[in-house]
Motif scaffolding. Structure first.
Motif: not given
Length: 637
Positions: A285-312
């Motif tokens: 969490l570097i800039d809360p004005t960008t990503t919000g006042l919630v601790g950055t938690r992106t595990m699900v995001r990267w799993m979906v994005l990587v699977a999507a890139i392989v599928a594409l």
């Protein structure tokens, strides 16, 4: 076959039940029927906007009002609420059916949340995913909604319309992809309707959909979208689809265009850069004005994005035509998310927010890839060493998944064993410092006490200057007080009435502060937390009350709403009344000028300049009646 359908129906119902069950955990059910809008930062902003727009619809049949009690006069409903239009109409429609306003307001959020699973499932089916793969896409979308930090921030803070647009935009894109290939009338009609509704839900749907839909159109015109080149009537149908958002949204776009000259720079929040790729990957969490006042938690995001890139990549090798819609869409949204901050024009639309539709679009190829792997049971062909490695990797993955899920609701974790001698533990059960509960469970008690204080002390003759944005919005929608405050970075010029828009710290020299308070007839100041320098201005203000983190000061000698010309002024929505003024002197009122305001009887409205305020105040040149009324006529000269 019947057994398969029954199993699918059971799985679909189970997914929907889990999604709604998580909704009940993260947004306590009693809030929906509490008689007040959902508590939360932006929820208060949208509540104020909705209340004023519904007031305009009920009283004048108009979708905006001259909000005389906000920011010394503010045109609420013209531009700043562009992301609130469907919310307002939904609430108004339910109110006409007898549903209380705030219940209807809250039900909109519930409908958006509940729509994640069926909405993504329908889009996936339109993209020709099988039932199982489409259900998996919906499950991924649900997991992203609750456990990706950006999505969780969006709905928790009140950006419910954009979060909804992030998944709803998949429907018009999928329908357009189908029409470009199949040329069926129902596809064109459905696409036009969905496209208009998507832009009514949030106008940034345009930036989500423009690039992939243009790419599909160009390919279809050349006969490369799965069908022959477009014919004349098909070009006309696509033109009608493109026109649908303009037709559906014309009522408010016309108003916005009329008052566009009040718009301000909006490049404040959501300003990302390439560095945020690393920040998101490593959960910093570097800039809360960008990503919000919630601790950055992106595990699900990267799993979906990587699977999507392989599928594409697989789609590209197979020549799958869906690559054009999904691939162009994902590339465009990724570029907006991580490169948009480098271009000032793009920075106006808060580019980081586009990570939300990027994630939702990625569920389509990711789900198809994962479903194919599950059907084929690919792990059976793995050597034993690969299976052991997968099992070992599953352990930290499960640990991180559970940690991520409970991060948003720390009170649900087991209680700590008390330390000896009643010493408090510096960290919570999850091993993090004590953190907020990122659920919506109840209104903020101190804020409610501030509202009670304002109601008890408001005499309608002075304004309340409120530093904290959400608190200002809450006081605005829940009382009849004149408020200078609310969302600090409102993108209309009227926001410069707010001291904390001009000087974020509020720290002015005593003579400058005295001049500001006099200019805007401020009688009370509410800051959160306290501002010690303010206590030093004892001749100007005095502290009178504290509620939690909020400190209330009374201005010792407040001015009236009448700056020159004598008499007294009072104001409600769309109307300002003056009594007992001196007809021989110019009358200057401490309310913002607006081109639609007219004075009666037999008087005119001019503009009076104010230092630091680009809008200016109202001036009624002499001679004029001692008693007069200024009303918003909605007539632009």
């Amino acid at each position: 076959m019947a057994r398969g359908k029954l199993a699918f129906a059971g799985a679909a119902l189970a997914l929907l039940a889990v999604h709604l069950g998580l909704c009940a955990i993260f947004l306590h059910p009693h809030l929906w029927w509490s008689g007040e809008p959902l508590p939360g930062v932006d929820f208060h902003t949208h509540a104020h906007q909705t209340a004023r727009v519904l007031e305009g619809l009920r009283g004048w049949g108009e979708t905006w009002v001259y909000d005389a009690r906000l920011l010394a006069g503010h045109p609420t409903g013209t531009l700043f609420d562009a992301d609130n239009k469907l919310w307002e109409l939904f609430t108004y429609a339910l109110e006409r059916l007898g549903v209380p306003m705030w219940t209807g307001f809250n039900l909109f959020a519930l409908v958006v949340i509940a729509g994640v699973v069926p909405g993504v499932y329908a889009a996936a089916r339109l993209f020709r995913l099988g039932r199982g793969a489409a259900l998996l896409a919906a499950a991924m979308a649900s997991a992203l909604w609750w456990f990706d930090s950006w999505f969780h921030w969006c709905w928790w803070v009140g950006m419910i319309a954009y979060a909804g647009a992030a998944y709803f935009a998949l429907l018009p894109l999928a329908l357009f992809d189908r029409y470009c290939a199949d040329r069926r009338a129902w596809q064109a009609i459905g696409c036009g309707a969905a496209l208009g509704l998507a832009h009514l839900l949030h106008p940034y749907s345009f930036f989500i959909l423009a690039a992939p839909m243009i790419a599909l159109y160009v390919a279809a015109a050349r006969g490369r979208a799965g069908g022959p080149p477009l014919r004349g009537r098909e070009h006309a149908a696509i033109l009608a689809i493109a026109a649908a958002p303009l037709v559906v949204n014309a009522y408010w776009l016309a108003v916005a265009a009329t008052y566009w000259h009040y718009i301000l720079d909006s490049a404040y929040y959501g300003q990302s850069s390439l560095a945020f790729v690393a920040h998101d990957l490593f959960e910093w969490l570097i800039d809360p004005t960008t990503t919000g006042l919630v601790g950055t938690r992106t595990m699900v995001r990267w799993m979906v994005l990587v699977a999507a890139i392989v599928a594409l990549l697989e789609w590209r090798r197979a020549g799958d035509r869906r690559l054009r819609a999904v691939g162009v869409g994902m590339i465009t949204l990724a570029a907006l998310t991580y490169l948009g901050g480098y271009v000032h024009a793009v920075a106006q639309i808060q580019p980081y927010r586009h990570v939300a539709p990027l994630m939702m679009l990625a569920t389509i190829p990711a789900a198809e890839l994962c479903a194919r792997g599950l059907r084929g049971r690919v792990w059976r062909r793995w050597p034993r060493s690969a299976r052991v490695c997968a099992l070992l990797l599953a352990i930290p993955t499960l640990q991180h998944a559970v940690s991520t899920a409970f991060y948003y609701a720390p009170p649900l974790l087991p209680a700590q064993t008390p330390m000896p001698f009643r010493l408090p533990s510096p960290i919570g059960t999850a091993g993090y410092p004590r953190q907020p509960d990122f659920r919506l469970t109840a209104p903020d008690p101190p804020a409610s006490e501030i509202v009670d204080f304002v109601r008890a002390h408001d005499d309608g003759r002075a304004r309340f200057l409120i530093e904290l944005g959400p608190l200002g919005e809450m006081v605005s929608w829940s009382t009849e007080a004149h408020v200078i405050g609310g969302f600090t970075l409102r993108n209309l010029a009227h926001a410069y009435a707010n001291l904390f828009r001009r000087v974020p710290s509020g720290a002015l020299a005593e003579p400058d502060l005295a001049a500001y308070l006099a200019d805007y007839a401020v009688g009370w100041i509410i800051v959160s937390p306290d501002m010690p320098w303010l206590r030093g201005y004892t001749a100007l203000v005095e502290p009178v009350h504290r509620v939690g983190p909020h400190f209330i000061y009374r201005v010792r000698s407040p001015t009236s709403f009448v700056a020159e010309g004598g008499g007294e002024a009072s104001a409600v929505t769309n109307k300002i009344e003056v009594r007992g003024s001196d007809p021989r002197r110019d009358l200057v009122l401490r309310f913002h000028w607006m081109e639609t305001l007219r004075c009666a009887p037999e008087c005119q409205v001019d503009r009076s300049p104010v230092a630091g305020d680009p809008v200016g105040f109202l001036k009624i040149p002499a001679p004029h009646p001692a008693d007069l009324t200024i009303v918003n006529t909605y007539e632009v000269p």
